[in-house]
Write a protein that holds these residues in place. Structure first.
Motif, PDB file in Angstrom:
ATOM      1  N   VAL B 237      55.559  41.748  41.723  1.00  0.00           N
ATOM      2  CA  VAL B 237      55.562  43.141  41.256  1.00  0.00           C
ATOM      3  C   VAL B 237      56.971  43.739  41.354  1.00  0.00           C
ATOM      4  O   VAL B 237      57.413  44.442  40.439  1.00  0.00           O
ATOM      5  N   ALA B 240      58.992  42.547  38.487  1.00  0.00           N
ATOM      6  CA  ALA B 240      58.603  43.220  37.243  1.00  0.00           C
ATOM      7  C   ALA B 240      59.193  44.623  37.194  1.00  0.00           C
ATOM      8  O   ALA B 240      59.708  45.060  36.162  1.00  0.00           O
ATOM      9  N   ALA B 241      59.133  45.326  38.334  1.00  0.00           N
ATOM     10  CA  ALA B 241      59.659  46.690  38.363  1.00  0.00           C
ATOM     11  C   ALA B 241      61.171  46.693  38.135  1.00  0.00           C
ATOM     12  O   ALA B 241      61.692  47.516  37.380  1.00  0.00           O
ATOM     13  N   TRP B 275      49.892  45.709  27.260  1.00  0.00           N
ATOM     14  CA  TRP B 275      48.751  45.219  28.048  1.00  0.00           C
ATOM     15  C   TRP B 275      48.927  43.766  28.490  1.00  0.00           C
ATOM     16  O   TRP B 275      48.570  43.413  29.603  1.00  0.00           O
ATOM     17  N   GLY B 278      51.125  43.270  31.571  1.00  0.00           N
ATOM     18  CA  GLY B 278      50.516  44.009  32.669  1.00  0.00           C
ATOM     19  C   GLY B 278      49.306  43.289  33.229  1.00  0.00           C
ATOM     20  O   GLY B 278      49.167  43.113  34.443  1.00  0.00           O
ATOM     21  N   ILE B 279      48.426  42.833  32.328  1.00  0.00           N
ATOM     22  CA  ILE B 279      47.209  42.155  32.801  1.00  0.00           C
ATOM     23  C   ILE B 279      47.578  40.836  33.484  1.00  0.00           C
ATOM     24  O   ILE B 279      47.014  40.486  34.521  1.00  0.00           O
ATOM     25  N   LEU B 281      50.237  40.259  35.115  1.00  0.00           N
ATOM     26  CA  LEU B 281      50.750  40.669  36.422  1.00  0.00           C
ATOM     27  C   LEU B 281      49.604  40.960  37.393  1.00  0.00           C
ATOM     28  O   LEU B 281      49.604  40.513  38.548  1.00  0.00           O
ATOM     29  N   VAL B 282      48.607  41.704  36.909  1.00  0.00           N
ATOM     30  CA  VAL B 282      47.468  42.042  37.766  1.00  0.00           C
ATOM     31  C   VAL B 282      46.730  40.771  38.186  1.00  0.00           C
ATOM     32  O   VAL B 282      46.306  40.644  39.340  1.00  0.00           O
ATOM     33  N   VAL B 285      48.621  39.150  40.963  1.00  0.00           N
ATOM     34  CA  VAL B 285      48.461  39.915  42.211  1.00  0.00           C
ATOM     35  C   VAL B 285      47.084  39.669  42.814  1.00  0.00           C
ATOM     36  O   VAL B 285      46.953  39.391  44.016  1.00  0.00           O
ATOM     37  N   LEU B 286      46.041  39.735  41.978  1.00  0.00           N
ATOM     38  CA  LEU B 286      44.676  39.529  42.491  1.00  0.00           C
ATOM     39  C   LEU B 286      44.526  38.112  43.055  1.00  0.00           C
ATOM     40  O   LEU B 286      43.982  37.930  44.148  1.00  0.00           O
ATOM     41  N   PHE B 290      43.607  37.495  47.053  1.00  0.00           N
ATOM     42  CA  PHE B 290      42.359  36.873  47.511  1.00  0.00           C
ATOM     43  C   PHE B 290      42.616  35.514  48.155  1.00  0.00           C
ATOM     44  O   PHE B 290      41.959  35.139  49.125  1.00  0.00           O
ATOM     45  N   THR B 307      35.961  43.006  56.183  1.00  0.00           N
ATOM     46  CA  THR B 307      36.121  43.636  54.878  1.00  0.00           C
ATOM     47  C   THR B 307      34.790  44.064  54.291  1.00  0.00           C
ATOM     48  O   THR B 307      34.727  44.960  53.466  1.00  0.00           O
TER      49      THR B 307
END
Lengths: 320, 308
Positions: B237, B240-241, B275, B278-279, B281-282, B285-286, B290, B307
């Motif tokens: 992230v 990317a930023a 999109w 971004g997707i 990237l998400v 991250v996910l 996990f 949790t």
């Protein structure tokens, strides 16, 4: 408590000195200098040399550092204490102070919205653990937590400003409407929504975990066994203790309030501190970059201290 | 370790069959795998990460220069079999470019995490092993690094010391991100220092170097591996930023961040361009978070956080 605070402030002194040394040398010993972009055959080398002399860049680094560091602390009385911006020649202190209200407006709004939404969501998730509602919340907050803030900002802007045309693309006021509170709120909506969504995802998970922890305590079982209504047990007995870690989180969030949302501010051209910091880096405006790093460091130290103090205030079991 | 005890009868008599615990003896790694597999989301995350990594390596390899090849005829061509996401305003295959960008991002993410682990383990083990003033001094350095807003520090390093240079980005993320790993290793070392097997190694005459490298670091790695996996998400992230702000990877090189920047110029004609990166990237991250959660439960059950 007063002695504890004084001791912590004394401990902060070497940290502040460390931050200033690191920040100063990262910035000033970097290759190139802020005036490189003026170099061309239309500008005589004497002009550049003159500029470097005016900003003190011709002196040895340790001397520049000592001059900058000693002058820095007179900022409450002297608006030139932090030097002058290389971009426009204005005193750095004034440039920074003038951005604070915008940042406080954006961050204050987002923080209040985050708390208002996240606390009930977290309570719901904990009280109805393993229910459909809890699972839906878990999925949404997990995804929300994984969203990079700046991308969320871009997407929200794309949907609500570009495609639906409901909100403005960027800025704080429409030209000619400066000071109009409705216009301000209209501009505030998207950046505040961006920061709030990411904030709620984190805070509600934290709130849920804290509430679950408290709900397992003996005194909660006692309260239930006495036959108290569950709403009374949750809101009167459990909530108060579940909020203790949240108060700490508040202190730790303070640094991000002033500096952390730099990219969100940059996406929406929101004229706050973070945006100023990013533009100063882009323009190699050394004095502004340094002042920004120092403020950021001070905020982290103050935020941590505040978190510890608040912790003792809300939880009588903790004594320093 | 449960399942490993065997009922022993004094005098060395052969134990009766029904008194023997017949549960098969499980090694540490079998237990780890067992605990990991039980974490369903972590298993999904593992496969997701495997797919992302494979795609990021294989697709740019197979498609050659497709990620940067412009073409006048292909400008804004719609999706097809060879270009599942169509072509952009320069006639570049968007999917090929996305995968190249993913490759850059993952490379930076993994490499930065290696730097983080290297610095973190070195500092943490030195502080924890020697204690005293060494520990004190190193922990003050940790305090200082923690007190400068991380993203701004990275931004300063990258902007002033090498905009667009992959290695500067990796080192900048590494230099600012090692504090958590250092603290974890230090904490492990403080307790390991007193452990019997460490004392035994010392008593047998092992030097500091050998005790630390052979005996203590392997035992202290579990929390570091977890923190490192979670750190991949942060590093990707941050890259990317940085690239989005124009300091990271700059075109013609591809990165998820600079694809986002470029998408800003075409939001009316092709809003989906924002999109895709971004997707992706998400998803990274996910997958990393996990995977990190699953590894924590598997490698280091003491750290387990409630949790659900």
């Amino acid at each position: 408590m007063a002695r504890y605070v004084v001791r912590r402030l004394i401990q902060a002194i070497p940290i502040i000195v460390g931050i200033s040394i690191i920040a100063f040398f990262i910035v000033y010993s970097a290759p190139g200098d802020p005036f490189d972009r003026f170099r061309s055959n239309k500008v005589s080398p004497e002009v550049i040399a003159n500029l470097r002399r005016v900003y003190g860049l011709d002196q040895p680094l340790p001397i520049q550092f000592v001059k900058w560091f000693t002058a820095f602390w007179s900022f409450p009385f002297d608006n030139t204490a932090w030097g002058f911006s290389i971009t426009d020649g204005l005193p750095v202190r004034d440039k920074i102070f003038e951005r604070i209200p915008s940042t406080l407006q954006l961050m204050g709004t987002s923080l209040i919205l985050t708390i208002i939404i996240a606390i009930p969501v977290g309570i719901l998730g904990a009280v109805k653990q393993y229910s459909i509602a809890d699972k839906v919340i878990a999925v949404i907050t997990t995804i929300g937590y994984a969203l990079p803030t700046f991308w969320l900002g871009i997407i929200l802007r794309q949907i609500f400003a570009q495609q639906l045309d409901l909100f403005p693309l960027f800025g704080k006021y429409t030209f000619g409407k400066e000071g109009d509170i409705l216009d301000l709120l209209w501009h505030l909506a998207l950046p505040a929504m961006t920061i709030t969504i990411v904030g709620v995802a984190g805070w509600s998970r934290y709130m849920r975990a804290s509430m679950l922890e408290v709900l397992r305590a003996d005194y909660i079982r006692t309260a239930k066994a006495k036959g108290l209504a569950s709403s009374r047990v949750i809101f009167k007995h459990a909530l108060r203790n579940a909020l203790i870690p949240i108060v700490t989180l508040l202190g730790l969030t303070i640094p991000t309030l002033l500096a952390g949302a730099a990219i969100t501010e940059a996406v929406f051209s929101w004229p706050g501190l973070g945006y100023l910091g990013v533009s100063a880096v882009t323009e190699r405006d050394y004095p502004v970059v340094l002042a920004f790093a120092m403020i950021g460091g001070a905020m982290v130290i103050i935020g941590n201290l505040l978190a510890d103090i608040l912790y003792a205030v809300v939880d009588p079991r903790i004594k320093y | 370790m449960e399942g490993t005890q065997v009922t022993r009868i004094p005098g060395g008599a052969i134990p009766a069959v029904d008194e023997v615990d017949l549960t098969p003896v499980r090694t540490y790694w079998q237990l780890v795998r067992q605990r990991f597999v039980r974490h369903r989301l972590a298993v999904i995350a593992f496969f997701l990460m495997a797919i992302l990594v494979t795609a990021a390596i294989a697709i740019p390899l197979l498609s050659g220069d497709a990620w940067k090849e412009t073409s006048l005829e292909r400008i804004n061509q719609p999706a097809s079999l060879t270009a599942p996401l169509g072509y952009d305003s320069l006639g570049i295959n968007t999917f090929a470019r996305l995968m190249k960008g993913l490759q850059t991002s993952l490379f930076i993410g993994f490499a930065a995490v290696l730097v983080i682990v290297f610095i973190g383990v070195t500092v943490g083990s030195t502080a924890g092993y020697f204690g005293g003033w060494v520990d004190n001094a190193l922990m003050r350095v940790v305090d200082i690094v923690l007190s400068i807003p991380t993203f701004f520090l990275i931004l300063m390093l990258v902007a002033f010391w090498g905009t667009g240079n992959v290695w500067v980005i990796i080192i900048a993320i590494g230099l600012t991100g090692w504090t958590t790993a250092a603290r974890l290793v230090r904490a492990e070392f403080l307790s390991l220092r007193e452990a019997d097997f460490v004392q035994a190694a010392k008593a047998l005459g092992a030097g500091d170097r050998r005790v630390v490298m052979r005996h203590m670091i392997p035992s202290a790695m579990a929390p570091v591996v977890v923190a490192a996996t979670l750190g991949i998400a942060d590093s990707v992230v941050v890259e990317a930023a940085l690239s989005f702000l124009g300091f990271g990877i700059t075109p013609p090189e591809a990165s998820l961040g600079n694809m986002l920047t470029k998408a800003q110029d075409y939001f009316y004609r092709n809003p989906l361009l924002a999109w895709y990166p971004g997707i992706t990237l998400v998803l990274v991250v996910l997958a990393a978070s996990f995977l990190g959660d699953g590894l924590r439960d598997a490698l280091d059950p003491r750290q387990r956080v409630e949790t659900n």
